[in-house]
Design an enzyme around this catalytic site. Structure first.
Site, short mmCIF file in Angstrom:
data_model
loop_
_atom_site.label_atom_id
_atom_site.label_comp_id
_atom_site.label_asym_id
_atom_site.label_seq_id
_atom_site.Cartn_x
_atom_site.Cartn_y
_atom_site.Cartn_z
N GLY A 38 8.86 6.67 9.15
CA GLY A 38 9.40 5.31 9.82
C GLY A 38 7.98 4.58 9.68
N CYS A 39 7.44 3.82 10.86
CA CYS A 39 6.37 2.93 10.78
C CYS A 39 5.43 3.70 10.65
CB CYS A 39 6.36 2.13 11.97
SG CYS A 39 4.95 1.24 12.33
N PHE A 40 4.30 3.31 9.71
CA PHE A 40 3.01 4.15 9.36
C PHE A 40 2.21 3.87 10.57
CE2 PHE A 40 2.03 0.74 5.83
CZ PHE A 40 1.86 -0.53 6.82
N TRP A 41 2.10 2.79 11.15
CA TRP A 41 1.48 2.88 12.58
C TRP A 41 1.66 4.17 13.61
CZ3 TRP A 41 2.60 -2.81 13.80
CH2 TRP A 41 2.09 -3.85 13.00
#
Length: 186
Positions: free
Chosen positions: A24-27
């Site tokens: 998913g979102c790398f953050w």
């Protein structure tokens, strides 16, 4: 050798290793993996695609083939690759294709990019064990790492630098708290 030099030498790992995961979102993934003891650094980036040196805008278009990933540099004397794989399965839902929560598209797919045969084998074994914990089939890709491209500077350490942003408060913080609770209760 003075005591300061000796101290620096004993705190510096003699060997490091690297793992690359997308969930998913790398953050989110970056914020979670930065809390794991033995992890030395986490870099957000792109991998698994066919366009050299992609930009965030290109990757978000879903046409480059890249996934948002993290590159994890760790000390194998303090944490094993297999332990990082366990954290990977806990950090996201590996049963949803091209999606994590409201983040939708192939750039948010679940993916393990291995550097060598031992990582591939460990990932396959770990996936088989993890499959027993999920009611739906795991859709995580396990593929060779061809190239990792670091994301733009403003993506690095996003949660740490932007803790009051809405996405950080509403998405990353709850995931991080849940992740940390699981890791401290072991």
């Amino acid at each position: 050798m003075n005591s300061q030099t000796q101290s620096l030498q004993t705190n510096t790992p003699s060997r490091t290793a690297t793992a690359v995961f997308g969930g998913g979102c790398f953050w989110c993934m970056e914020a979670l993996f930065e809390t794991i003891p033995g992890v030395l650094s986490v870099t957000s980036g792109y991998a698994g695609g066919h366009v050299p040196h992609p930009t965030y805008k290109q990757v978000c278009s879903g046409t480059t083939g890249h996934a948002e990933v993290i590159q994890v540099v760790y000390d194998p004397a303090r944490i094993r690759y297999e332990d990082l794989l366990e954290a990977f399965w806990e950090a996201h839902d590996p049963t949803t294709l091209n999606r994590q929560g409201n983040d939708v598209g192939p750039q948010y797919r679940s993916i393990i990019l291995y550097a060598d045969e031992s990582q591939r084998q460990a990932a396959e074994r770990s996936k088989a064990r993890a499959a027993k914990r999920f009611s739906r089939p795991i859709v995580t890709e396990i593929v060779p790492l061809d190239r990792f491209y670091p994301a733009e500077a403003y993506h690095q350490d996003y949660f740490r630098k932007n803790p009051t942003e809405a996405y950080c408060q509403l998405v990353i913080r709850p995931k991080l708290e849940k992740f940390q609770k699981r890791h401290t209760s072991r």
